[in-house]
Design a protein around this motif. Structure first.
Motif, PDB file in Angstrom:
ATOM      1  N   ASN A 163       0.823  -1.214   0.000  1.00  0.00           N
ATOM      2  CA  ASN A 163       0.000   0.000   0.000  1.00  0.00           C
ATOM      3  C   ASN A 163       0.854   1.260   0.000  1.00  0.00           C
ATOM      4  O   ASN A 163       0.504   2.256  -0.645  1.00  0.00           O
ATOM      5  N   ASN A 201      -0.276  10.582 -11.528  1.00  0.00           N
ATOM      6  CA  ASN A 201      -1.388   9.831 -10.947  1.00  0.00           C
ATOM      7  C   ASN A 201      -2.379  10.759 -10.265  1.00  0.00           C
ATOM      8  O   ASN A 201      -3.595  10.548 -10.343  1.00  0.00           O
ATOM      9  N   LEU A 202      -1.871  11.789  -9.620  1.00  0.00           N
ATOM     10  CA  LEU A 202      -2.750  12.736  -8.934  1.00  0.00           C
ATOM     11  C   LEU A 202      -3.660  13.456  -9.920  1.00  0.00           C
ATOM     12  O   LEU A 202      -4.826  13.731  -9.618  1.00  0.00           O
ATOM     13  N   GLU A 204      -5.026  12.206 -12.297  1.00  0.00           N
ATOM     14  CA  GLU A 204      -6.122  11.276 -12.592  1.00  0.00           C
ATOM     15  C   GLU A 204      -6.934  10.949 -11.337  1.00  0.00           C
ATOM     16  O   GLU A 204      -7.780  10.056 -11.359  1.00  0.00           O
ATOM     17  N   GLY A 205      -6.650  11.659 -10.252  1.00  0.00           N
ATOM     18  CA  GLY A 205      -7.398  11.451  -9.017  1.00  0.00           C
ATOM     19  C   GLY A 205      -6.893  10.324  -8.146  1.00  0.00           C
ATOM     20  O   GLY A 205      -7.562   9.931  -7.188  1.00  0.00           O
ATOM     21  N   ARG A 206      -5.698   9.805  -8.451  1.00  0.00           N
ATOM     22  CA  ARG A 206      -5.132   8.702  -7.683  1.00  0.00           C
ATOM     23  C   ARG A 206      -3.982   9.194  -6.812  1.00  0.00           C
ATOM     24  O   ARG A 206      -3.108   9.932  -7.282  1.00  0.00           O
ATOM     25  N   VAL A 207      -3.968   8.775  -5.554  1.00  0.00           N
ATOM     26  CA  VAL A 207      -2.876   9.098  -4.629  1.00  0.00           C
ATOM     27  C   VAL A 207      -2.083   7.824  -4.400  1.00  0.00           C
ATOM     28  O   VAL A 207      -2.596   6.863  -3.814  1.00  0.00           O
ATOM     29  N   ILE A 208      -0.851   7.788  -4.867  1.00  0.00           N
ATOM     30  CA  ILE A 208      -0.048   6.579  -4.678  1.00  0.00           C
ATOM     31  C   ILE A 208       0.797   6.721  -3.408  1.00  0.00           C
ATOM     32  O   ILE A 208       1.183   7.819  -3.014  1.00  0.00           O
ATOM     33  N   VAL A 338      -8.800  15.850  -6.522  1.00  0.00           N
ATOM     34  CA  VAL A 338      -8.410  15.047  -5.365  1.00  0.00           C
ATOM     35  C   VAL A 338      -8.821  15.810  -4.114  1.00  0.00           C
ATOM     36  O   VAL A 338      -8.850  17.045  -4.106  1.00  0.00           O
ATOM     37  N   ASP A 342      -7.228  13.556   1.386  1.00  0.00           N
ATOM     38  CA  ASP A 342      -6.484  12.420   0.831  1.00  0.00           C
ATOM     39  C   ASP A 342      -4.985  12.683   0.806  1.00  0.00           C
ATOM     40  O   ASP A 342      -4.197  11.760   0.589  1.00  0.00           O
TER      41      ASP A 342
END
Length: 356
Positions: A163, A201-202, A204-208, A338, A342
């Protein structure tokens, strides 16, 4: 809210190249030699305690882990383990863990070079088993050395199912090496690639889950760090197997680190007073907090002033690179791509390192 790093033993079943294996049992005993009820009483005074089992290799003493989890009231449980002995703890205890940190340095060849042949495969087996029984938060603990390609190794760990990933540079406590040349040619360009990956990624709304990036952005967007983000001595304490309460879990020999004892209690430190002048006046203080209490106290002894300044340079360059995306991150939050929440990360809850 406090982080309680509880040593279960000073022994370890591995001898990693940058660590050396077990503690001297005269310094960190291999068995608990205090009354654990005293520790229970201390922890339960904290209404929001996070307890992380630590070592040595904590799974060499599974009975103590089970006793603690059965008898002590805590908000969150976790463990930092080398991942080779996970079968020694019953599944019901793993399912109660809020976070599990597995020590792995990236790809197989990098991990095995430092931790021993077969270490990588054993950790991956543990990762898959823990995921299969319902452990939801698994974090990779990397030691970064001259063998590391930070971009390749971090993305490898994220891609296989962790994760989050955090790392510590193999500096100060180990033998001195040419960090500066390596950092300029390899590490810092790799950090930049990770930041670019995070931002793409952010968008695209993704938090890695790259802990140093999340941690620095947390200070930028939310609240600055008063001291080292790990909380050493002011938000986090370590309880050795002899009952000493320490400000830092690696400072097992140093008198300055002793805050008290399970039998008499402890006093937290005034972290601001511990920071050297170069940290107090540094423009990056709010993001770094001094980086590492142990390095503040012992760094020059191990690496000399020039070595400390080299690590300081690498730290500043890392923070600068992350802050470059700050304005666009704010813009993405304002546009609703985002959520601001988050991008809040508290390393105390996971016992991770924001500043490598």
């Amino acid at each position: 809210m406090m982080l309680w790093l509880v040593f279960t033993t000073g022994a370890c079943n591995l001898r990693c190249s940058y660590c050396g294996g077990s503690f001297n049992p005269k310094v960190v005993p291999w068995r608990i030699n205090y009354n654990p009820v005293k520790l229970k009483e201390l922890i339960e005074k904290d209404n929001n305690a996070t307890v992380i089992f630590y070592g040595g290799e904590p799974l060499l003493n599974p009975r103590f882990i089970m006793w603690m989890m059965d008898n002590v009231k805590a908000s969150r449980w976790g463990i930092q383990t080398n991942g080779t002995l996970t079968e020694l703890l019953p599944n019901e205890y793993w399912r109660r863990m809020s976070v599990v940190l597995l020590s792995i340095d990236g790809r197989r060849e990098v991990t095995d070079a430092h931790r021993g042949f077969g270490a990588y495969d054993r950790v991956i087996k543990a990762l898959m088993r823990l995921k299969s029984i319902g452990v939801n938060r698994l974090i990779a603990r990397m030691a970064v050395t001259r063998l590391t390609d930070i971009y390749i190794d971090v993305t490898h760990l994220l891609n296989i199912g962790f994760n989050l990933v955090h790392w510590q540079l193999d500096v100060i406590w180990d033998g001195k090496w040419d960090v500066l040349t390596w950092a300029k040619s390899n590490y810092l360009p790799g950090v930049r690639k990770l930041v670019e990956l995070f931002l793409s990624n952010l968008r695209e709304g993704r938090v890695i889950g790259i802990v140093p990036i999340l941690g620095v952005l947390t200070a930028y967007l939310h609240k600055p760090y008063r001291g080292p983000p790990c909380g050493a001595g002011y938000r986090s304490i370590a309880i050795s197997t002899d009952g000493r309460i320490l400000s830092c879990p690696i400072a097992v020999h140093e008198n300055w680190a002793v805050l008290g004892n399970v039998n008499v209690g402890f006093n937290l430190i005034d972290i601001e007073s511990q920071l050297p002048e170069m940290c107090k006046t540094c423009e990056y203080r709010q993001y770094c907090g001094g980086r590492c209490l142990y390095a503040i106290k012992e760094g020059e002894e191990y690496w000399g002033l020039d070595g400390v300044l080299t690590v300081d340079y690498v730290t500043k360059e890392t923070i600068r690179t992350i802050l470059e995306i700050g304005p666009e991150v704010k813009e993405l939050v304002n546009k609703g791509v985002v959520k601001l929440s988050d991008l809040y990360y508290d390393p105390i809850l996971d016992s991770t390192e924001v500043i490598p």
